[in-house]
Design a protein around this motif. Structure first.
Motif, short mmCIF file in Angstrom:
data_model
loop_
_atom_site.label_atom_id
_atom_site.label_comp_id
_atom_site.label_asym_id
_atom_site.label_seq_id
_atom_site.Cartn_x
_atom_site.Cartn_y
_atom_site.Cartn_z
N UNK A 43 0.84 -1.20 0.00
CA UNK A 43 0.00 0.00 0.00
C UNK A 43 0.87 1.24 0.00
N UNK A 44 0.72 2.10 -1.02
CA UNK A 44 1.53 3.32 -1.05
C UNK A 44 1.10 4.30 0.05
N UNK A 64 -6.12 11.17 -0.26
CA UNK A 64 -5.27 10.58 -1.29
C UNK A 64 -4.77 9.20 -0.87
N UNK A 65 -4.38 9.03 0.39
CA UNK A 65 -3.96 7.72 0.88
C UNK A 65 -5.10 6.71 0.81
N UNK A 70 -6.00 0.71 -2.70
CA UNK A 70 -6.18 -0.52 -3.49
C UNK A 70 -5.05 -0.80 -4.48
N UNK A 71 -4.19 0.18 -4.77
CA UNK A 71 -3.16 0.01 -5.80
C UNK A 71 -1.89 -0.57 -5.21
N UNK A 72 -1.89 -1.88 -4.99
CA UNK A 72 -0.74 -2.55 -4.38
C UNK A 72 0.10 -3.30 -5.42
N UNK A 73 -0.38 -3.41 -6.64
CA UNK A 73 0.32 -4.10 -7.72
C UNK A 73 0.71 -3.10 -8.80
N UNK A 74 1.90 -3.28 -9.38
CA UNK A 74 2.38 -2.41 -10.45
C UNK A 74 2.64 -3.27 -11.69
#
Length: 85
Positions: A43-44, A64-65, A70-74
């Motif tokens: 988690x960023x 923003x956090x 949900x964006x844990x995969x790149x």
């Protein structure tokens, strides 16, 4: 005033992927490759800072956090081209 944003993710990023590699042949010196997969960066965490109009950023930082959680995969796609001399 100005604003800065700092994003922190995991220091170690595990990668899972698959690739295809076509080596150059004797009569055809060009090779191709295609790789695809994902990095897991967790988690960023975003930290916002600013001055002037952007003094109070806590509320925006929290939102923003929450939006980025949900964006844990790149995802990654890499294409390569090689030429054998």
């Amino acid at each position: 005033g100005g604003m800065s944003a700092f994003v922190k993710t995991n220091r170690i990023l595990p990668f899972a992927g698959i690739g295809l590699d076509m080596k150059p042949l004797k009569n055809f010196p060009v090779g191709f490759g295609l790789d695809g997969g994902v990095f897991y960066h967790g988690t960023p965490k975003v930290r916002l800072s600013g001055d002037g109009l952007y003094d109070s950023m806590e509320e925006n930082e929290a939102q923003l956090n929450k939006n980025l959680a949900p964006f844990i995969w790149y995802p990654v796609i890499k294409a390569s081209l090689s030429y054998h001399l």
